[in-house]
Enzyme design. Structure first.
Site, mmCIF file in Angstrom:
data_model
loop_
_atom_site.group_PDB
_atom_site.id
_atom_site.type_symbol
_atom_site.label_atom_id
_atom_site.label_comp_id
_atom_site.label_asym_id
_atom_site.label_seq_id
_atom_site.Cartn_x
_atom_site.Cartn_y
_atom_site.Cartn_z
ATOM 1 N N GLU A 253 8.598 -30.081 43.681
ATOM 2 C CA GLU A 253 9.051 -30.491 45.026
ATOM 3 C C GLU A 253 9.973 -29.456 45.673
ATOM 4 O OE1 GLU A 253 9.902 -31.882 42.160
ATOM 5 O OE2 GLU A 253 11.876 -32.828 42.176
ATOM 6 N N CYS B 262 9.023 -34.001 35.609
ATOM 7 C CA CYS B 262 10.123 -33.812 34.660
ATOM 8 C C CYS B 262 10.272 -35.057 33.778
ATOM 9 C CB CYS B 262 11.401 -33.426 35.389
ATOM 10 S SG CYS B 262 12.503 -32.485 34.333
ATOM 11 N N HIS C 28 10.001 -28.961 38.503
ATOM 12 C CA HIS C 28 10.160 -29.703 39.761
ATOM 13 C C HIS C 28 9.420 -28.992 40.897
ATOM 14 C CE1 HIS C 28 13.229 -32.669 38.550
ATOM 15 N NE2 HIS C 28 13.561 -31.749 37.662
HETATM 16 N N1 GLN Z 1 16.444 -36.155 31.323
HETATM 17 C C1 GLN Z 1 15.358 -35.270 31.079
HETATM 18 C C2 GLN Z 1 15.792 -33.971 30.431
HETATM 19 O O1 GLN Z 1 16.950 -33.647 30.458
HETATM 20 C C3 GLN Z 1 14.599 -34.995 32.354
HETATM 21 C C4 GLN Z 1 15.400 -34.250 33.372
HETATM 22 C C5 GLN Z 1 14.803 -34.307 34.755
HETATM 23 O O2 GLN Z 1 13.962 -35.149 35.047
HETATM 24 N N2 GLN Z 1 15.243 -33.432 35.630
HETATM 25 O O3 GLN Z 1 15.006 -33.257 29.894
#
Ligand code: GLN
Length: 546
Positions: free
Chosen positions: A522, A383, A520
C-alpha cells in the site's frame, strides 16, 4: 542556493488538512515543470512515530530507506510520486537527541546549550539539507506539524523565521492555513479565529504571505478582502480550501483559485503553464465508475481509518484502475468468529486483512480468512494478514491444529511464523551502530528489500516482472521449516528473497485470488498508478462479484 522554500503553518485547530494542502500545492508546482520535495517537522518528543499507537497517531508510513514516518509522507508520495526518505520527516525528539549526543561528545566546546541557537540551528540544518547536492529540488515545501500557539512548536517557528530573514522573501514563502467557519445560525463566515492565529504568528515575528482558508463553502470576495486587510497580506493572497468529496480534487480546486500562480509569482519561479490533464482524468475516472464492489477490511482499528490511511487509498487506486468504485466495510476482527463470518462478510466481493501487531483480534482475522478461502472470495493479506493466512491454512488444510505465530504463542510446537534469529541478530547489530538497539522500533525489518517473483503465478501476472522491491515493517517471518508440507497441500510461494531465505508472497493456486505478502504494498500505490497487487485484487473481486 537553487532551492526555494515554502513554509506551511496551521492555525486555529488541527486536522485542517495541512498535509494534503502541502501535497496538492507540490503537485501543482510539479505540473509547472518544477521539481518538488516536502518535509514534515513534527513538534512531538517521540524520536519517530514508530512507537506511537495508531489509535492516536494514525498509520506509520515507511519509506524505502526504512524510516518510520508521519502519515503525511504518504500523501506527499501519492501526490508527488517522488519517494520520500528519512530526510523528509523529523521530530523535536530526533532534534533534541542529536543535540544531546553532540553535547555529550563535547562538540559545543563548553557553551551553554540552548533552544536558541542550538536547537533552532539543528532544525535549520535539517531544512537546508534538502537544498544540498546536484539533485536538489526547485522547491521544498516544509510543513510544520501542530498548530500555531503550541508551546512545543515554538523552536520550529523560530527556525523558519530565521530562515526567511536570512534568505529573503524571494526564496522563502510563508503560507498559513486556517479555519474560516460558517456559522449557520448567523448565516455567515467568521474570520476572527484567523485573525487571532495570524496575530499569534506575528507575535513571534512571522508575517504570512498567503492565507489559505479551510472552509465548507467558497468564501466571498469581500470576506477575503477583510482577511487580507486584518492579516496584512496582499488582496489576492487569500485563498479558499473548500471541503471536497475526493481528496484528489484538491489540486484542481487550488488551481481554480489561482493559488499556485500566486505562489509562483511571489517566489519568482519561472512562468510556466500548469499541465493538469492527468489530475483531471483521475478526478473524472473517480467520479464516473462503471460499477462498485464492497471490500471487507478485517482489522483492529475500525473506528479510526487514519490507522489504515495508505491501505484505504491503495484500495481506491485499485478501484480507479478498474473503473470501479470501492466501498470499504471495516469489520472489527474482535467480533468475527467461524459462526458469524458469513453474515458479517455477506455482500463483500473481497476480504482484506491488513498489517497489525499483537494477538488481540487475530482469531477473528483467521476466521475471516477461512471464510474467504472456503467460499472462494478473493482475499488479500498484508503482513500480519499474510501471517494469519499461513496459520489458517496450516491449521485447517494441513491439519496442524496448534499452528501459530511466535508473536501470539511463543510456546506453540508449530510456529509457522517465527522470529528468525539470524535476521534479528543482524538487525540488532546494525542498529546498535545507530544507537537504537534497545528500543522497540529498533528490532524490526524496515524499508525496501528486493523480492523475486516466480513466473506463472498470480503475483507475476500482477507485477509482470520477476524482481520487485517492496517495503517492510515487521519482526516475524514465515518459518521455512513448514514450506514443504504447506506446498504439498497447495500453498504456492510466489515471492521470495533473492537468496531464497525468506518467503515474501504466498498464494493459493486453486482459488480465484488468494494472496498474502509479508511487505506493505500500500505504501507504493499511487492514484494514477495503482499498485499491481491492489489493481489485481480489485479486478478479481469485480469478476467474482459480477
Ligand atoms: N506483527 C507482525 C510482525 O511483527 C506483523 C507486522 C505487520 O503487520 N506490520 O511480524
Amino acid at each position: 542556493m537553487k532551492t526555494k522554500f515554502i513554509f506551511v503553518t496551521g492555525g486555529v485547530l488541527s486536522s485542517l488538512g495541512k498535509g494534503l494542502a502541502a501535497a496538492s500545492l507540490g503537485a501543482l508546482l510539479q505540473t509547472r515543470g518544477m521539481s518538488v520535495t516536502i518535509q514534515k517537522l513534527d513538534p512531538y518528543i517521540n524520536v519517530d512515530p514508530g512507537t506511537m499507537n495508531p489509535f492516536q497517531h494514525g498509520e506509520v508510513f515507511v519509506t524505502d530507506d526504512g524510516a518510520e514516518t508521519d502519515l503525511d509522507l504518504g500523501h506527499y508520495e501519492r501526490y508527488l510520486d517522488v519517494p520520500m526518505s528519512r530526510k523528509n520527516n523529523t521530530t523535536s525528539g530526533a532534534i533534541y537527541n542529536s543535540v544531546i549526543v553532540k553535547e555529550r561528545r563535547g562538540d559545543y566546546l563548553g557553551a551553554t546549550v540552548q533552544v536558541i541557537p542550538h536547537i533552532t540551528d539543528e532544525i535549520k540544518k535539517i531544512v537546508l539539507s534538502l537544498a544540498e547536492g546536484e539533485n536538489a529540488p526547485d522547491v521544498a515545501i516544509i510543513e510544520i506539524g501542530g498548530t500555531v500557539g503550541d508551546i512545543e512548536g515554538l523552536p520550529f517557528l523560530e527556525a523558519i523565521r530565521q530562515l526567511r530573514s536570512e534568505f529573503g522573501r524571494d526564496n522563502c514563502l510563508n503560507i498559513h492555513l486556517t479555519l474560516v467557519p460558517y456559522l449557520r445560525s448567523a448565516g455567515e463566515h467568521k474570520t476572527k479565529p484567523t485573525q487571532h492565529s495570524v496575530k499569534e504568528l506575528l507575535s513571534i515575528g512571522i508575517q504570512p504571505d498567503i492565507i489559505l482558508c479551510r472552509c465548507e463553502q467558497i468564501i466571498p470576495q469581500e470576506l477575503r478582502r477583510k482577511i487580507a486587510l486584518f492579516c496584512n497580506v496582499d488582496q489576492d493572497a487569500v485563498f479558499a480550501s473548500v471541503d471536497v468529496d475526493n481528496i484528489y480534487e484538491v489540486p484542481l480546486k487550488f488551481y481554480e483559485e489561482g493559488f499556485d500562480q500566486k505562489v509562483a509569482i511571489m517566489l519568482r519561479l519561472p512562468a510556466r503553464n500548469a499541465h493538469l490533464e492527468a489530475w483531471e482524468k483521475l478526478v473524472h475516472d473517480c467520479a464516473k465508475p462503471q460499477g462498485q464492489v464492497t471490500i471487507a477490511v478485517v482489522g483492529k482499528y475500525v473506528d479510526l481509518k487514519e490507522a489504515y490511511k495508505s491501505l484505504h487509498e491503495a484500495l481506491h487506486h485499485g478501484g480507479v484502475a478498474n473503473r470501479t468504485a470501492v466501498k470499504l466495510r471495516y469489520v472489527n476482527s474482535e467480533t468475527v468468529g467461524d459462526a458469524n463470518a458469513a453474515s458479517l462478510l455477506k455482500g463483500c466481493a473481497g476480504v482484506l486483512v491488513p498489517g497489525g501487531f499483537g494477538y488481540r483480534g487475530v482469531e477473528g482475522k483467521i476466521a475471516a480468512i477461512r471464510y474467504a478461502r472456503e467460499k472462494r472470495v478473493p482475499f488479500f493479506g498484508i503482513c500480519l494478514g499474510m501471517q494469519c493466512a499461513v496459520i489458517e491454512f496450516a491449521r485447517h488444510v494441513a491439519g496442524i491444529e496448534d499452528a501459530n505465530s511466535e508473536e501470539f504463542n511463543p510456546l506453540s510446537a508449530h510456529k509457522v511464523i517465527y522470529l528468525m534469529t539470524e535476521w534479528f541478530d543482524f538487525r540488532t547489530k546494525n542498529l546498535e551502530k545507530r544507537d537504537a538497539a534497545s528500543n522497540k522500533g529498533g528490532t524490526m525489518r524496515l524499508g525496501a528489500y528486493p523480492c523475486k517473483i516466480l513466473p506463472g503465478t498470480k503475483a507475476n501476472g500482477a507485477y509482470k516482472k520477476t524482481l520487485v522491491e517492496e517495503r517492510h515493517r515487521h519482526r516475524y517471518e514465515f518459518n521455512n521449516g513448514f514450506k514443504e508440507i504447506l506446498a504439498q497441500k497447495g500453498m504456492l510461494f510466489s515471492g521470495l528473497a533473492p537468496d531464497d531465505s525468506l518467503v515474501e508472497i504466498m498464494e493459493l493456486a486453486d482459488h480465484p485470488w488468494f494472496l498474502g505478502c509479508q511487505f506493505h504494498p500500500e505504501f507504493k500505490s499511487r492514484p494514477m498508478a495503482a499498485h499491481p497487487l491492489f489493481r489485481e485484487f480489485i479486478r478479481a473481486a469485480k469478476e467474482c462479484a459480477g
